[in-house]
Design a protein around this motif. Structure first.
Motif, mmCIF file in Angstrom:
data_model
loop_
_atom_site.group_PDB
_atom_site.id
_atom_site.type_symbol
_atom_site.label_atom_id
_atom_site.label_comp_id
_atom_site.label_asym_id
_atom_site.label_seq_id
_atom_site.Cartn_x
_atom_site.Cartn_y
_atom_site.Cartn_z
ATOM 1 N N THR A 56 -13.379 52.054 30.355
ATOM 2 C CA THR A 56 -13.609 50.746 30.951
ATOM 3 C C THR A 56 -14.202 50.966 32.333
ATOM 4 O O THR A 56 -13.730 51.822 33.088
ATOM 5 N N VAL A 58 -15.669 48.962 35.943
ATOM 6 C CA VAL A 58 -15.572 47.704 36.690
ATOM 7 C C VAL A 58 -16.445 47.787 37.934
ATOM 8 O O VAL A 58 -16.505 48.832 38.590
ATOM 9 N N ASP A 59 -17.110 46.694 38.259
ATOM 10 C CA ASP A 59 -17.828 46.606 39.526
ATOM 11 C C ASP A 59 -17.904 45.145 39.955
ATOM 12 O O ASP A 59 -17.983 44.244 39.104
ATOM 13 N N VAL A 60 -17.872 44.919 41.252
ATOM 14 C CA VAL A 60 -17.929 43.557 41.774
ATOM 15 C C VAL A 60 -19.360 43.031 41.788
ATOM 16 O O VAL A 60 -19.587 41.814 41.837
ATOM 17 N N ARG A 62 -22.917 42.018 40.327
ATOM 18 C CA ARG A 62 -23.545 41.622 39.057
ATOM 19 C C ARG A 62 -24.647 42.612 38.669
ATOM 20 O O ARG A 62 -24.770 42.985 37.505
ATOM 21 N N ARG A 82 -16.926 45.463 32.914
ATOM 22 C CA ARG A 82 -16.466 44.158 33.354
ATOM 23 C C ARG A 82 -16.809 43.944 34.825
ATOM 24 O O ARG A 82 -16.797 44.887 35.610
ATOM 25 N N ARG A 83 -17.059 42.699 35.169
ATOM 26 C CA ARG A 83 -17.315 42.370 36.570
ATOM 27 C C ARG A 83 -16.022 41.883 37.210
ATOM 28 O O ARG A 83 -15.307 41.050 36.650
ATOM 29 N N GLY A 84 -15.730 42.401 38.387
ATOM 30 C CA GLY A 84 -14.549 41.955 39.108
ATOM 31 C C GLY A 84 -14.259 42.854 40.285
ATOM 32 O O GLY A 84 -14.905 43.891 40.484
ATOM 33 N N ASN A 85 -13.294 42.461 41.085
ATOM 34 C CA ASN A 85 -12.942 43.166 42.305
ATOM 35 C C ASN A 85 -11.849 44.189 42.025
ATOM 36 O O ASN A 85 -10.707 43.824 41.700
ATOM 37 N N GLY A 88 -8.740 43.864 39.374
ATOM 38 C CA GLY A 88 -8.529 42.515 38.855
ATOM 39 C C GLY A 88 -8.799 42.378 37.359
ATOM 40 O O GLY A 88 -7.983 41.812 36.626
ATOM 41 N N PRO A 89 -9.922 42.910 36.842
ATOM 42 C CA PRO A 89 -10.236 42.731 35.417
ATOM 43 C C PRO A 89 -9.346 43.530 34.475
ATOM 44 O O PRO A 89 -9.401 43.310 33.266
ATOM 45 N N ARG A 91 -5.882 44.163 35.124
ATOM 46 C CA ARG A 91 -4.482 43.996 35.510
ATOM 47 C C ARG A 91 -3.587 44.050 34.279
ATOM 48 O O ARG A 91 -3.874 43.417 33.266
#
Length: 217
Positions: A56, A58-60, A62, A82-85, A88-89, A91
């Motif tokens: 997985t 994740v990056d804030v 786009r 997934r996009r998020g801080n 967060g995505p 949790r």
């Protein structure tokens, strides 16, 4: 194959390569779950996926998410992006390995909150704006025996990283070091960094470190 990098996305550099070396030194259990936080182009996520891990990323940003998805598609590798801080995505999830190449460049307070491209490197006056959050939140997402690998500059206080991770119950140490020439951002801030005592007048290089922290079984 070198990943494609869209404009405005952090391109793989020396810190990426050093963290990839540390990842290559890890034994991944069958079906290992790997999380790449702040994936950028997705380079590290793809390295883990090539080894058969369930990854997985994740990056804030786009643009970073689009870039990582494009690179995963081109490489024909299954990566959940997934996009998020930060966490967060994901949790409530748990992972065998967490990879992090966060922003870690000290920045004058006058620059304010990082925006645009500078979010990939600016990290507050001490370079720990994101590092401290990683040290606080990552341990809870590690499975027993799980490993956190973080790369950052020695200018950003590796001792603080080690102290915080050990306080969270992890076994932590520096496992990789590399000296590199100052990049354009640090060169532009040499005067300010020297005023703060982070660079000497003769310094033309910075040291990168990879910190490995393991959750006991």
């Amino acid at each position: 194959m070198h990943p494609l990098v869209l404009p405005g996305v952090y391109a793989p550099q020396d810190d990426t390569a050093l963290l990839a070396e540390a990842l290559a030194g890890e034994t991944l259990p069958p079906g290992a779950r790997v999380l790449d936080v702040g994936t950028g182009s997705g380079s590290l996520a793809l390295e883990a996926a090539r080894r058969g891990a369930e990854v997985t990323a994740v990056d804030v940003s786009r643009r970073a998410v689009w870039t990582a998805r494009l690179n995963a598609w081109l490489a024909r590798l299954p990566v959940h992006i997934r996009r998020g801080n930060l966490f967060g995505p994901v949790r409530g999830g748990s992972f065998d390995v967490i990879l992090a190449n966060p922003p870690y460049v000290p920045a004058p307070a006058a620059r304010g909150e990082p925006r645009g491209r500078s979010r990939a490197w600016d990290a507050g006056h001490d370079g720990r704006l994101v590092l401290d959050r990683l040290c606080r939140d990552a341990p809870a997402l590690l499975r027993p025996g799980g490993v956190l690998l973080i790369v950052h500059s020695a200018l950003s206080g590796p001792g603080h990283t080690l102290d915080r991770l050990r306080a969270a119950g992890l076994k932590a140490s520096v496992v990789r070091r590399r000296w590199i020439a100052l990049g354009p951002v640090l060169r532009a801030r040499r005067g300010w960094l020297r005023e703060r005592g982070l660079l000497s007048a003769a310094d033309e290089k910075e040291e990168l470190v990879v910190i490995r922290a393991e959750r006991p079984l």
